[in-house]
Design a protein around this motif. Structure first.
Motif, mmCIF file in Angstrom:
data_model
loop_
_atom_site.group_PDB
_atom_site.id
_atom_site.type_symbol
_atom_site.label_atom_id
_atom_site.label_comp_id
_atom_site.label_asym_id
_atom_site.label_seq_id
_atom_site.Cartn_x
_atom_site.Cartn_y
_atom_site.Cartn_z
ATOM 1 N N ALA A 2 0.861 -1.178 0.000
ATOM 2 C CA ALA A 2 0.000 0.000 0.000
ATOM 3 C C ALA A 2 0.902 1.234 0.000
ATOM 4 O O ALA A 2 2.051 1.174 0.434
ATOM 5 C CB ALA A 2 -0.902 0.011 1.222
ATOM 6 N N CYS A 3 0.372 2.342 -0.475
ATOM 7 C CA CYS A 3 1.162 3.564 -0.598
ATOM 8 C C CYS A 3 0.615 4.668 0.285
ATOM 9 O O CYS A 3 -0.596 4.858 0.382
ATOM 10 C CB CYS A 3 1.167 4.048 -2.044
ATOM 11 N N LEU A 4 1.538 5.404 0.880
ATOM 12 C CA LEU A 4 1.226 6.611 1.626
ATOM 13 C C LEU A 4 1.843 7.778 0.864
ATOM 14 O O LEU A 4 3.070 7.890 0.786
ATOM 15 C CB LEU A 4 1.800 6.544 3.043
ATOM 16 N N PHE A 5 1.003 8.611 0.263
ATOM 17 C CA PHE A 5 1.475 9.804 -0.426
ATOM 18 C C PHE A 5 1.602 10.904 0.619
ATOM 19 O O PHE A 5 0.640 11.215 1.321
ATOM 20 C CB PHE A 5 0.516 10.203 -1.548
ATOM 21 N N LEU A 6 2.801 11.472 0.738
ATOM 22 C CA LEU A 6 3.135 12.316 1.868
ATOM 23 C C LEU A 6 3.483 13.746 1.463
ATOM 24 O O LEU A 6 4.393 13.983 0.675
ATOM 25 C CB LEU A 6 4.327 11.704 2.617
ATOM 26 N N ASP A 7 2.756 14.682 2.052
ATOM 27 C CA ASP A 7 3.058 16.106 1.957
ATOM 28 C C ASP A 7 3.945 16.468 3.147
ATOM 29 O O ASP A 7 3.972 15.734 4.141
ATOM 30 C CB ASP A 7 1.735 16.887 1.983
ATOM 31 N N PHE A 8 4.679 17.583 3.076
ATOM 32 C CA PHE A 8 5.529 18.010 4.184
ATOM 33 C C PHE A 8 4.909 19.186 4.939
ATOM 34 O O PHE A 8 4.593 19.085 6.111
ATOM 35 C CB PHE A 8 6.915 18.426 3.680
ATOM 36 N N ASP A 9 4.760 20.334 4.245
ATOM 37 C CA ASP A 9 4.256 21.546 4.891
ATOM 38 C C ASP A 9 2.812 21.334 5.335
ATOM 39 O O ASP A 9 1.962 20.925 4.553
ATOM 40 C CB ASP A 9 4.324 22.737 3.928
ATOM 41 N N GLY A 10 2.546 21.601 6.609
ATOM 42 C CA GLY A 10 1.204 21.392 7.142
ATOM 43 C C GLY A 10 0.952 19.957 7.570
ATOM 44 O O GLY A 10 -0.131 19.638 8.061
ATOM 45 N N VAL A 11 1.955 19.092 7.414
ATOM 46 C CA VAL A 11 1.851 17.689 7.835
ATOM 47 C C VAL A 11 3.026 17.347 8.759
ATOM 48 O O VAL A 11 2.841 17.083 9.932
ATOM 49 C CB VAL A 11 1.813 16.724 6.624
ATOM 50 N N LEU A 12 4.230 17.360 8.217
ATOM 51 C CA LEU A 12 5.416 17.033 9.014
ATOM 52 C C LEU A 12 5.855 18.189 9.903
ATOM 53 O O LEU A 12 6.703 18.024 10.785
ATOM 54 C CB LEU A 12 6.565 16.585 8.111
ATOM 55 N N HIS A 13 5.297 19.343 9.673
ATOM 56 C CA HIS A 13 5.479 20.521 10.524
ATOM 57 C C HIS A 13 4.312 21.467 10.231
ATOM 58 O O HIS A 13 3.677 21.357 9.184
ATOM 59 C CB HIS A 13 6.824 21.214 10.281
ATOM 60 N N PRO A 14 4.016 22.372 11.170
ATOM 61 C CA PRO A 14 2.941 23.334 10.914
ATOM 62 C C PRO A 14 3.280 24.202 9.699
ATOM 63 O O PRO A 14 4.449 24.345 9.330
ATOM 64 C CB PRO A 14 2.920 24.194 12.188
ATOM 65 N N ASP A 15 2.272 24.778 9.113
ATOM 66 C CA ASP A 15 2.475 25.691 7.989
ATOM 67 C C ASP A 15 1.664 26.947 8.257
ATOM 68 O O ASP A 15 0.429 26.870 8.307
ATOM 69 C CB ASP A 15 2.031 25.033 6.680
#
Length: 165
Positions: A2-15
């Motif tokens: 299965a795949c997890l499509f990952l954003d960074f800004d607003g996910v891995l840190h606040p934006d």
């Protein structure tokens, strides 16, 4: 798989965030994925884009995307091996009908990656922009951009990921 499509800004840190907050939610992603085999990470974040012409990125032109290996450098060792790709940038894609519809850009890019690499895979997109996906997209796991992936959200994401494998 299965795949997890990952954003960074607003996910891995606040934006928005300060430099010292960059990747501050990475530990929560580790929590979500810990001990779950069969989840591959595909980077869908704008961080994958290489911009040219100097100045502010939004005014520049993207001519290529970074490699999965280059993107993996932002991740702890525990997650690096899970990173298998980056989505294509829609501005560089050859669209058969000649139409460029940016309304659901991330969704289109995720589907394009799946079609080329994992046509039968189940997937989740972890993102903070609902407008980048159709309103009925069941695969979207939406984060509050001002917080990113909190511990509580990571526990909910973990349950969703476990249901995919």
């Amino acid at each position: 798989m299965a795949c997890l499509f990952l954003d960074f800004d607003g996910v891995l840190h606040p934006d928005p965030c300060s430099r010292d907050q960059l990747f501050s939610n990475m530990v929560n992603l580790e929590t979500a994925m810990s001990g779950i085999d069969g989840i591959e990470i595909v980077i869908s974040s704008d961080w994958r884009k290489v911009f040219y012409s100097g100045g502010y990125a939004a005014q520049n032109v993207c001519r290529e995307v970074r490699s999965p290996e280059e993107m993996a450098k932002h991740f702890p060792e525990s997650l690096q091996a899970s990173i298998v790709g980056v989505t294509p940038f829609i501005g560089l894609m050859d669209l058969s009908d000649g139409q460029l519809n940016l309304q659901h850009e991330r969704h289109i890019e995720c589907l394009a990656w799946l079609e080329q690499h994992r046509p039968a895979a189940r997937w989740i997109a972890l993102d903070d922009r609902a407008s980048s996906f159709p309103s009925d997209c069941e695969e979207l796991f939406l984060c509050d951009r001002s917080l990113g992936l909190t511990h509580e959200a990571a526990l909910r994401l973990r349950r969703r990921l476990m249901s995919l494998v």
